[in-house]
Design a protein around this motif. Sequence first.
Motif, PDB file in Angstrom:
ATOM      1  N   ASP A 147       4.397  -0.970   8.367  1.00  0.00           N
ATOM      2  CA  ASP A 147       5.331  -0.346   7.447  1.00  0.00           C
ATOM      3  C   ASP A 147       6.419   0.452   8.137  1.00  0.00           C
ATOM      4  OD1 ASP A 147       4.044  -1.329   5.272  1.00  0.00           O
ATOM      5  OD2 ASP A 147       2.706   0.382   5.054  1.00  0.00           O
ATOM      6  N   ALA A 165       8.296  -9.187   0.250  1.00  0.00           N
ATOM      7  CA  ALA A 165       7.798  -7.873  -0.165  1.00  0.00           C
ATOM      8  C   ALA A 165       6.298  -7.830   0.065  1.00  0.00           C
ATOM      9  CB  ALA A 165       8.129  -7.619  -1.631  1.00  0.00           C
ATOM     10  N   VAL A 212      15.042  -3.082  -3.298  1.00  0.00           N
ATOM     11  CA  VAL A 212      13.739  -3.255  -2.651  1.00  0.00           C
ATOM     12  C   VAL A 212      13.390  -2.030  -1.835  1.00  0.00           C
ATOM     13  CG1 VAL A 212      14.037  -5.756  -2.562  1.00  0.00           C
ATOM     14  CG2 VAL A 212      14.761  -4.364  -0.616  1.00  0.00           C
ATOM     15  N   ARG A 213      12.157  -2.009  -1.343  1.00  0.00           N
ATOM     16  CA  ARG A 213      11.710  -0.884  -0.536  1.00  0.00           C
ATOM     17  C   ARG A 213      12.245  -0.996   0.891  1.00  0.00           C
ATOM     18  NH1 ARG A 213       5.563  -2.210  -1.299  1.00  0.00           N
ATOM     19  NH2 ARG A 213       6.532  -4.124  -0.550  1.00  0.00           N
ATOM     20  N   GLU A 214      12.110   0.087   1.622  1.00  0.00           N
ATOM     21  CA  GLU A 214      12.648   0.116   2.984  1.00  0.00           C
ATOM     22  C   GLU A 214      11.973  -0.908   3.880  1.00  0.00           C
ATOM     23  OE1 GLU A 214      13.318   3.244   6.694  1.00  0.00           O
ATOM     24  OE2 GLU A 214      12.559   3.946   4.760  1.00  0.00           O
ATOM     25  N   ASP A 272      10.887  -3.903   3.081  1.00  0.00           N
ATOM     26  CA  ASP A 272      11.020  -5.275   2.629  1.00  0.00           C
ATOM     27  C   ASP A 272      12.203  -5.971   3.279  1.00  0.00           C
ATOM     28  OD1 ASP A 272       8.889  -4.733   0.973  1.00  0.00           O
ATOM     29  OD2 ASP A 272      10.133  -4.310  -0.776  1.00  0.00           O
TER      30      ASP A 272
END
Length: 590
Positions: A386, A517, A499-501, A503
Amino acid sequence: METESEPYIRLATLRLLHEVVADLNTARSLADTVQTVADGVIAGLGYELSAVNLVRPDGDLIVAAVGGSAGAEALMAGRVGSRASWERRLSMGDRWGDLRFIPYTEGWVLDEDDVPEWHTPGPAPRFPDEWHPMDRLFAPMYTAGGAGGELIGVISVDRPRNGRRPGAWGREALQMYAFHAATAIGNARLRANMQRALLRLEREQQALRASEESFRQAFEYAPSGMAIAEMGGDHHGRLLRANDALCRLLGRTASALRRCSFSDLVHPDDMGTLMRTSTEGGRAELRLERRDGSYVWVSLRNSVVADAADGPRFQLTHVEDIEERKRHELQLAHRASHDSLTGLPNSAELRARLGSRLCAHPPRPGEPGSGDAEAGGLSRGYDAFDGPGVFDRPGGAGVFDGLGGSGGSGGAGVFDGPSGVGGPGVFDRPGGPAVGGIPYEPHVHAIAPREDDDVDDGHKGLAVLFCDLDGFKSINDRFGHHAGDAVLIEVARRLAGGVREGDTVARLGGDEFVVLADGLGRADAQDLAVRLRNAITPPIRVDGRAVRVGASFGIGWASCGMTAEDVLHSADQRMYVEKRSRAKERRRAG
């Protein structure tokens, strides 16, 4: 259309260029270096003939090396062209950055001057960018790496293998190669001078004072960093002397450097590299810490000053600043792996990232990621997945972070290998000792949630959302490609913002996009697709008018035992199913 515009071709060219540039610093003498420069043009830049002309002390230029043709070498090697004739050539023709191109229509006036050359007549070009046998292309080499420095030589090239005049990519590659060739030639001369000074220190015991002064001047006034370190004893590796260039490079005083060693300054990720090169003739590229806490990329080359009776006594280290070259390599690598219009990762980079998550072996029962080991499957293994640099977004931390700015201290990204892209990463699967009868594998398997859409078992996987724009072709046809490009850029921005950081948003080509994702269940993936579709549908302003596009999403799941192509094909097929289903619903509603 030039084939070199294709990303995979440019990446192959970049790898070849990287190899020939690396070879420049392996030659042990000036003559070997110059011949390596000529041969590198043939091996890495796609030309069949090259010549390296070096400036002599009297200002004239001598053909020091020829590559690609034994006949041309016999005719040209060792011949001299006057400085005036060369200055005339470098002031003519078209300026391609630092390069000089003289087309055959203008070069006929040079046929009678005294510059050695190898040209044959030929027919007129059949198309505008076809190479003519009488075309001339020169790459000047300067001491400071640009036209503001002193001219040290000229690389002349002929006969591109593709038969065309080089495009923007080929010109930039030749110009960058000339920059590194100039540096390699300068370093070869410097190494020769330093070696002579070191031999005098050892052999001329009766003239020790004179030899010491000669070495001191060569050391202190060298344009690149130099250091002398102690070998053996309790203070092995401690720096005894550092020249002004090294002090300026690291922002430290000479007295401060004398209290430490290179192991105190090297980036923690590069400590192993430093240890492997602390030998005679060792060479490495690594990062050293400046006084302000930032890191700078340097190239280290070691030589040992030995005593006939007591063995090695000192280690001389040549420290060359390669920050600019690393930044340039980063830019070229980024261009090869990212879409030039939207700035998103391109198709090749998408497949590399997706492929790095997959292995050829489906998970065995009881393994992490198998569904039997723990709820969530991948949650434990993805803690390491992550951080920044794993999946980048436009403007966010990327896979190449760690090579950028001179003040950066970042390390190589998760996917970085020896070439910076798609190399060995945290998901490599080296063999290990058996634990409980099962071989240890640091790889965490990817596995898809259940196929039953009515049941969300809480399992989290890597969702692959395949997006195809609806109505984009009509915008292109009605308002032109300029409007279409503006729509693609805005859609890319909206997708990246949704989107998230951690992704990935990538452009597959045309009006197709893909989102990777991680850590999503089936319901999460459906919610994400809805959010992204809602983000795309609002009007987009283009040249004062509002246009709309829709989006169809297909959701696939990455699972070990599949290939990247399998995963993308699955998501693509699901997208078309959704597109047809929505079209039928609109027809029923109408």
